[in-house]
Design a protein around this motif. Structure first.
Motif, PDB file in Angstrom:
ATOM      1  N   LEU B 208       0.866  -1.179   0.000  1.00  0.00           N
ATOM      2  CA  LEU B 208       0.000   0.000   0.000  1.00  0.00           C
ATOM      3  C   LEU B 208       0.900   1.225   0.000  1.00  0.00           C
ATOM      4  O   LEU B 208       1.823   1.336   0.802  1.00  0.00           O
ATOM      5  N   ASP B 219       5.874  11.869  -3.533  1.00  0.00           N
ATOM      6  CA  ASP B 219       6.273  10.669  -4.256  1.00  0.00           C
ATOM      7  C   ASP B 219       5.224   9.609  -3.985  1.00  0.00           C
ATOM      8  O   ASP B 219       4.245   9.856  -3.276  1.00  0.00           O
ATOM      9  N   VAL B 220       5.417   8.422  -4.532  1.00  0.00           N
ATOM     10  CA  VAL B 220       4.411   7.370  -4.327  1.00  0.00           C
ATOM     11  C   VAL B 220       5.021   6.165  -3.628  1.00  0.00           C
ATOM     12  O   VAL B 220       4.484   5.061  -3.710  1.00  0.00           O
ATOM     13  N   ILE B 221       6.111   6.357  -2.904  1.00  0.00           N
ATOM     14  CA  ILE B 221       6.737   5.218  -2.235  1.00  0.00           C
ATOM     15  C   ILE B 221       6.958   5.444  -0.743  1.00  0.00           C
ATOM     16  O   ILE B 221       7.324   4.520  -0.032  1.00  0.00           O
ATOM     17  N   SER B 222       6.730   6.662  -0.243  1.00  0.00           N
ATOM     18  CA  SER B 222       6.992   6.942   1.172  1.00  0.00           C
ATOM     19  C   SER B 222       5.962   6.265   2.066  1.00  0.00           C
ATOM     20  O   SER B 222       4.805   6.123   1.687  1.00  0.00           O
ATOM     21  N   PRO B 223       6.370   5.869   3.268  1.00  0.00           N
ATOM     22  CA  PRO B 223       5.371   5.399   4.238  1.00  0.00           C
ATOM     23  C   PRO B 223       4.464   6.559   4.626  1.00  0.00           C
ATOM     24  O   PRO B 223       4.811   7.732   4.433  1.00  0.00           O
TER      25      PRO B 223
END
Lengths: 376, 376
Positions: B208, B219-223
């Protein structure tokens, strides 16, 4: 509980690695896996689930680590203490970081150590690894277990995170009566238990195993079946929930409706076995000593398999409680005690708790189960 | 929807592999990773989360596959169509499957092919790999991409499973209004969205990602951060939910309270870019053609990164929609269309859908989003 670690902690980890590299005659260590890279950087993302891009961290003998990573990760890596971040646009079918990594490594002079021992793997294509080795012109070696040895001994801050994960899982286990009852398929129990873990604060649930049956369960690794729970079953749930990148790994057994004497007797033995290992889990004891203490009680003797293992950034890591693993316990190690007992041939019950080794008595990270099998 | 695959499907996969091995002059292929081994066996377990034990599958040029695995997996492997199962008690610090694997491979005569190309890795310790190579006395090679090429073209049964995952994620996306509102921390939204996915039928949620902000996300990868959602934010959630071992991978954007014109314009462009790629996603088109169609609309031109990828047993697998990937589309490929657009420097919106390539128009696996950004 605060997320992340202080920069001082990362500097200390690096300093310990560099001291070991000095002793081993290494000019650099190359890291490619999620936990190894996170250990030295704090780089935390679930994006590792995508295998499309390799990620690299170079630990030089002196000076700061160098991240050699796909540009999609640059912004997140820049939020860590790492300052030397070299990127390429990945995936690149022509040169997927190979020349950038080789250049970076060449700057260290080598030799380059790569984690190659038990539990390790190289998270990059083998063909590109050969290209990097050739392009670097350096000598390559096993890292001699330097990284694994460092990770095996946790800081207080790391242990607190594992304890936090254990705590939230404990609250979820306390609520299993809400989701498990005769007639509920095991697959539904699995879904609902993951939900309970999230409600109790897990960031995510990478691992869940379990089983059910009147005489225990067949194994502890199968996915959940659609078979409904029956009165008289023993239900076991074993999780790997994660908080801030650290796992708990323990289980609980529950009797559905009522417990048989055989189930209770098995549970008593399991709890007693954990207690026996707990009593001797002091610095200087060997992994195999703890295994022996449990194996003598669960009664399998030399046939007993692994009865526990190290725990931390991975569900299992480091030592194994087996007859053959003679690793000596040190303060800061976090381990699971996980004895199993057979109720019938091929039908088992397993019990698991998590502890940290200290100078004195171990610290209980999971709230230890009572001796009586819980009936729900 | 039925779990698993017919034995005939596994036999067909093996036959295709063996035909390719014949052409490539390979006597065996050695597989070590979860998806590669599952592809040929159906062996499905979350136990791969533990790195402690290596697992091997040997595909011989003729005859049936041989599983060389830790004894803890024997019972579950025996439930698959695999009959030749050779086990050892792992982890064994003295010989962790090395001699058993070398003996098995020697029986094939070699040469042995190992997946070594893009996205592959070898899931076993490098030092043991060298031992196996030496002990086998065989010639070792790259597998030439045989396994990756097979996995890239899905059967109807595989595509149906991906569609099932997409469907349950769609129902969870329909319920985001239940969990997202001004003041709710993004970390809580992440936890709750995983819960919704489980409630809607996901077996588990390996992935997720997401983000939020008035001008998109960083971005689309950070927790997930603890920052609360604000009115006027765009919230994006991107999942990797799994059903029976197959992923969906798509996202949705939601405006919190109200949408700005800039947000709506960006969303229009993203949906239009997906439509443009969808229109040309036919057999014979190249991955780079789809990339170009989207890049022209999202306006980054040649600076646009990867705008989609293959999908299946892994969150991302196979081709990449980039300028440099000229893979030709074939019926049975499942891909994501994932354009992104910058609202401000460093602030983006990303949109993603999942499709299967057929002989004619692609099959929509995710229920495609409308052009208007949803307001919740």
């Amino acid at each position: 509980m605060k997320r992340g670690f202080s920069v001082e902690e990362y500097r200390a980890r690096l300093a310990r690695a560099q001291a070991a590299m000095e002793r081993a005659g290494l000019g650099a260590i190359l890291l490619t896996t999620e936990p190894d890279i996170r250990y030295f950087t704090g780089y935390l993302t679930r994006f590792w689930e995508s295998p499309s891009r390799p990620w690299f961290l170079v630990l030089p003998l002196t000076g700061a680590p160098v991240a050699v990573i796909p540009s999609i990760g640059a912004a997140l890596m820049a939020k860590t203490w790492i300052r030397d971040i070299r990127t390429w646009s990945a995936p690149d079918p022509e040169d997927d970081g190979v020349s950038l990594l080789a250049d970076t490594l060449r700057g260290t002079g080598g030799p380059v150590g790569v984690p190659s021992g038990p539990e390790s793997h190289l998270r990059m294509p083998l063909a590109d690894f050969e290209r990097v080795k050739r392009a670097s012109g350096l000598e390559w070696r096993n890292d001699g277990g330097i990284v694994a040895a460092l990770r095996a001994v946790k800081s207080e801050a790391e242990i607190d995170k594992i304890a936090h994960s254990c705590g939230l899982a404990g609250r979820a286990f306390d609520r299993v009566h809400e989701i498990a009852a005769p007639g509920v398929p095991l697959s539904q129990v699995f879904r609902d238990f993951q939900r309970l873990l999230l409600e109790e604060g897990a960031d995510w649930v990478p691992y869940l195993a379990g089983g059910a049956g009147p005489d225990g369960y067949g194994d502890v690794i199968s996915p959940a079946s659609e078979v409904p729970l029956g009165g008289g079953d023993v239900l076991m749930l074993d999780t790997g929930a994660v908080w801030d990148g650290y796992f708990c790994d323990y289980d609980r057994n529950f009797a559905i409706g009522h417990a048989t004497k055989a189930q209770q007797d098995a549970h008593h033995r399991l709890v007693d076995a954990v207690a026996a290992a707990f009593d001797i889990a002091r610095p200087g004891a060997r992994a195999s000593d703890l295994w022996r203490a449990m194996a003598d009680i669960v009664g399998d003797g030399d046939a007993a398999g692994r009865l526990g293992h190290g725990l931390g950034m991975q569900l299992t890591e480091g030592l194994s409680l087996t007859a053959k693993d003679h690793t000596v316990l040190e303060p800061g190690m976090v381990i699971t005690l996980e004895p199993g007992v057979a109720l019938l041939p091929g039908r088992i019950m397993v019990h698991e708790e998590n502890i940290a080794i200290t100078k004195g008595a171990p610290r209980r990270l999971s709230r230890f189960s009572g001796r009586e099998l819980a009936v729900i």
